[in-house]
Design a protein around this motif. Structure first.
Motif, PDB file in Angstrom:
ATOM      1  N   ALA A 186       0.849  -1.409   0.282  1.00 40.08           N
ATOM      2  CA  ALA A 186       0.107   0.091  -0.126  1.00 40.08           C
ATOM      3  C   ALA A 186       0.732   1.235   0.146  1.00 40.08           C
ATOM      4  O   ALA A 186       0.613   2.162   0.855  1.00 40.08           O
ATOM      5  CB  ALA A 186      -0.884  -0.023   1.273  1.00 40.08           C
ATOM      6  N   VAL A 187       1.832   1.007  -0.697  1.00 38.71           N
ATOM      7  CA  VAL A 187       2.699   2.355  -0.959  1.00 38.71           C
ATOM      8  C   VAL A 187       1.958   3.519  -1.769  1.00 38.71           C
ATOM      9  O   VAL A 187       1.463   3.268  -3.066  1.00 38.71           O
ATOM     10  CB  VAL A 187       4.157   2.076  -1.609  1.00 38.71           C
ATOM     11  N   GLY A 188       2.423   4.901  -1.349  1.00 37.27           N
ATOM     12  CA  GLY A 188       2.065   5.961  -2.339  1.00 37.27           C
ATOM     13  C   GLY A 188       0.434   6.429  -2.461  1.00 37.27           C
ATOM     14  O   GLY A 188       0.018   7.056  -3.286  1.00 37.27           O
ATOM     15  N   LEU A 189      -0.234   6.335  -1.087  1.00 33.26           N
ATOM     16  CA  LEU A 189      -1.242   6.814  -1.011  1.00 33.26           C
ATOM     17  C   LEU A 189      -1.301   8.315  -0.547  1.00 33.26           C
ATOM     18  O   LEU A 189      -2.183   8.530   0.377  1.00 33.26           O
ATOM     19  CB  LEU A 189      -2.303   5.772  -0.267  1.00 33.26           C
ATOM     20  N   ILE A 190      -0.920   9.134  -1.440  1.00 34.04           N
ATOM     21  CA  ILE A 190      -0.622  10.498  -0.928  1.00 34.04           C
ATOM     22  C   ILE A 190      -1.902  11.078  -1.131  1.00 34.04           C
ATOM     23  O   ILE A 190      -1.933  12.259  -0.847  1.00 34.04           O
ATOM     24  CB  ILE A 190       0.420  11.127  -1.844  1.00 34.04           C
ATOM     25  N   GLY A 191      -3.032  10.674  -1.738  1.00 32.84           N
ATOM     26  CA  GLY A 191      -4.275  11.466  -2.062  1.00 32.84           C
ATOM     27  C   GLY A 191      -4.800  11.608  -0.657  1.00 32.84           C
ATOM     28  O   GLY A 191      -5.735  12.412  -0.456  1.00 32.84           O
ATOM     29  N   SER A 192      -4.545  10.930   0.422  1.00 33.60           N
ATOM     30  CA  SER A 192      -5.132  10.967   1.741  1.00 33.60           C
ATOM     31  C   SER A 192      -4.368  12.044   2.686  1.00 33.60           C
ATOM     32  O   SER A 192      -4.971  12.245   3.657  1.00 33.60           O
ATOM     33  CB  SER A 192      -5.259   9.478   2.367  1.00 33.60           C
ATOM     34  N   VAL A 193      -3.325  12.680   1.940  1.00 33.64           N
ATOM     35  CA  VAL A 193      -2.697  13.447   2.822  1.00 33.64           C
ATOM     36  C   VAL A 193      -3.464  14.806   2.911  1.00 33.64           C
ATOM     37  O   VAL A 193      -3.784  15.485   2.000  1.00 33.64           O
ATOM     38  CB  VAL A 193      -1.214  13.863   2.279  1.00 33.64           C
ATOM     39  N   PRO A 194      -3.686  15.429   4.292  1.00 29.68           N
ATOM     40  CA  PRO A 194      -4.279  16.621   4.519  1.00 29.68           C
ATOM     41  C   PRO A 194      -3.811  17.836   3.785  1.00 29.68           C
ATOM     42  O   PRO A 194      -2.487  17.882   4.011  1.00 29.68           O
ATOM     43  CB  PRO A 194      -4.720  16.820   6.059  1.00 29.68           C
ATOM     44  N   VAL A 195      -4.270  18.616   3.237  1.00 30.75           N
ATOM     45  CA  VAL A 195      -3.601  20.069   2.511  1.00 30.75           C
ATOM     46  C   VAL A 195      -4.795  21.330   2.876  1.00 30.75           C
ATOM     47  O   VAL A 195      -5.955  20.981   3.130  1.00 30.75           O
ATOM     48  CB  VAL A 195      -3.628  19.906   0.930  1.00 30.75           C
ATOM     49  N   SER A 196      -4.234  22.361   2.443  1.00 29.66           N
ATOM     50  CA  SER A 196      -5.043  23.348   2.754  1.00 29.66           C
ATOM     51  C   SER A 196      -4.843  24.346   1.638  1.00 29.66           C
ATOM     52  O   SER A 196      -3.476  24.587   1.313  1.00 29.66           O
ATOM     53  CB  SER A 196      -5.083  23.987   4.217  1.00 29.66           C
ATOM     54  N   SER A 197      -5.770  25.402   1.292  1.00 29.68           N
ATOM     55  CA  SER A 197      -5.685  26.557   0.385  1.00 29.68           C
ATOM     56  C   SER A 197      -6.437  27.540   0.998  1.00 29.68           C
ATOM     57  O   SER A 197      -7.682  27.671   0.504  1.00 29.68           O
ATOM     58  CB  SER A 197      -5.832  25.978  -0.962  1.00 29.68           C
ATOM     59  N   GLY A 198      -6.023  28.617   1.410  1.00 27.39           N
ATOM     60  CA  GLY A 198      -6.533  29.524   2.237  1.00 27.39           C
ATOM     61  C   GLY A 198      -7.476  29.164   3.204  1.00 27.39           C
ATOM     62  O   GLY A 198      -6.844  28.389   4.186  1.00 27.39           O
ATOM     63  N   ARG A 202       0.088  23.605  -7.270  1.00 29.82           N
ATOM     64  CA  ARG A 202       0.945  23.995  -6.150  1.00 29.82           C
ATOM     65  C   ARG A 202       0.571  23.036  -4.792  1.00 29.82           C
ATOM     66  O   ARG A 202       1.457  22.533  -4.094  1.00 29.82           O
ATOM     67  CB  ARG A 202       0.557  25.483  -5.663  1.00 29.82           C
ATOM     68  N   MET A 203      -0.693  22.499  -4.726  1.00 35.88           N
ATOM     69  CA  MET A 203      -0.943  21.687  -3.382  1.00 35.88           C
ATOM     70  C   MET A 203      -0.177  20.393  -3.741  1.00 35.88           C
ATOM     71  O   MET A 203       0.203  19.658  -2.896  1.00 35.88           O
ATOM     72  CB  MET A 203      -2.516  21.686  -3.474  1.00 35.88           C
TER      73      MET A 203
END
Length: 451
Positions: A254-266, A332-333
């Protein structure tokens, strides 16, 4: 056991002598075949040097491999002061691998040789929400058609399929024993089992990110590199890592599930997929069209057109300020998350893939700026960030590489090499026997047909 045979079996340096049993021959056969297959040695002299086996042993093993049609010595090399040496080549056409890529809206199939090179490929629209039985019928039909179109492709040795979901590690088995619940409905339908029964070959399943990573590394932008980070951008966002030439799969695959990483924009917060994936791009494009802030998208919607991520990318390419802003924010995200990975993994190369990344420079440029800006100087100094060179073919090539690397790994190869075909591997024979017994048991309890 004679001393020379024991030396060969124990893999000691400068081994000499002729093996008396398959058990003593297999290790050196495996070693020589993989040296030839990976082109680390292309002549008998190079094989003797690289393997540290004696001349008689190398000659004997090459004779065996030639009889098994796994190597060929018919081509002469370049002479260097004496007689031209015979080149030892891997017979990549000895067998073939059927490959497939399953995406949410597309299906790709192909046929590859044992070197992972595609002989034929076909792509068509598909709907993965259809019943699994219908998908199997279509796959089987396309596979049969490809085999009919390539009658000289060699014996079929395996089927490898790329799927849009995590495929956990197979555990103690070298081959896929059953159908994992990768997609809805798969847990109740024996897709893998049916393919094994129908084609009598091993089957492998891997996630689309893993197969695309392997395809890009072996046949695309990754050729010549040791460490590559691959990022697929679409409805889902995932990453694959190649380190020292090998795909890193992690503890459960289960490598590379970066879509679940929390991010923010404004003031907006969410996971990377919900904030920067294709559905987010579509949603923001529709909002901008409804508000009239994107003239091009608004006009497209007024004419009854559907706003897709590609439409947003095309509007941005035409200079639409709102569409440019949507893709820039997404880039950017993604770049911020990938920069964290780059600082941890120190890749030579980062490859961005997916229709949006490959059809528009804006998202790529924004991601590059974010990655370079947030990476340590030692990490970014020689780092290349480019788009995929292979597109939809990368998953098919990668699926073939998954199968061939499994078949020719020493742990697997040693148990079938003397037979000359992977179907003779004890694990596959046991699997096939179990499936045949299950089929017979089901047939025994079925009622007779009505008159």
């Amino acid at each position: 056991m004679p001393a020379t045979a024991k030396m060969d079996a124990d893999m000691h340096p400068r081994r000499k002598g002729r093996p008396r049993t398959a058990e003593t021959a297999a290790p050196s056969l495996v070693e020589i075949l993989n040296l030839v297959r990976t082109e680390k040695a292309t002549t008998r002299q190079e094989l003797e040097r690289e393997s540290e086996l004696g001349r008689a042993v190398v000659a004997d093993r090459l004779g065996t491999l030639t009889e098994l049609r796994l190597v060929d010595e018919s081509e002469l090399g370049t002479a260097s002061g004496g007689r031209a040496p015979r080149l030892v080549r891997f017979s990549a056409n000895r067998g073939s691998i059927l490959v497939a890529t399953l995406d949410q809206t597309a299906l790709g199939v192909g046929l590859a040789d044992l070197g992972g090179h595609l002989r034929m490929e076909h792509h068509e629209a598909a709907d993965l929400t259809q019943p699994v039985s219908a998908l199997l019928d279509r796959l089987t039909m396309l596979f049969r058609w490809i085999l009919d179109m390539q009658p000289d492709a060699g014996e079929l040795w395996g089927i490898s399929i790329s799927v849009p979901g995590v495929v956990t590690d197979a555990g103690e088995s070298f081959f896929q024993n059953g159908t994992p619940p990768v997609l809805p409905g798969w847990e109740s339908f024996p897709l893998v089992e049916k393919l094994i029964e129908g084609f009598d070959v091993p089957v492998w399943l891997r996630s689309s990110v893993e197969t695309m990573t392997m395809g890009e590394f072996h046949s695309g932008a990754g050729v010549g590199h040791r460490a590559m980070l691959f990022v697929k951008i679409g409805k889902r966002i995932g990453a694959g890592l190649v380190s020292d030439g090998a795909l890193f799969r992690g503890a459960q695959g289960a490598v590379g599930l970066i879509g679940s990483v929390p991010v923010s924009s404004g003031e907006r917060h969410g996971t990377l997929e919900t904030m920067a994936g294709s559905e987010s791009i579509i949603r923001d494009g529709r909002i901008q069209a409804e508000k009239g802030l994107s003239p091009i998208l608004a006009e497209h919607a007024r004419r009854g057109g559907e706003i897709t991520a590609i439409e947003v990318a095309q509007a941005a390419h035409m200079g639409d300020a709102a569409a440019i802003d949507i893709l820039s924010q997404s880039g950017r995200m993604i770049g911020q998350v990938v920069a964290t990975l780059a600082n941890m993994l120190n890749p030579e190369l980062i490859v961005l893939s997916g229709s949006i990344a490959q059809s528009n420079d804006i998202l790529l440029a924004a991601a590059r700026e974010a990655i370079y800006g947030a990476s340590h100087p030692l990490v970014s100094r020689d780092l290349q960030i480019i788009r995929s060179q292979m597109g939809s073919s990368s998953g098919l090539v990668g699926a073939a590489i998954v199968a061939t690397e499994s078949l020719f790994s020493p742990a697997v190869l040693r148990d079938w090499i003397m037979a000359g075909r992977p179907q003779a591997h004890p694990q596959f024979e046991a699997l096939r026997g179990r499936l045949e017994a299950q089929t017979a048991a089901v047939a025994a309890v079925m009622p007779p047909p009505k008159t």
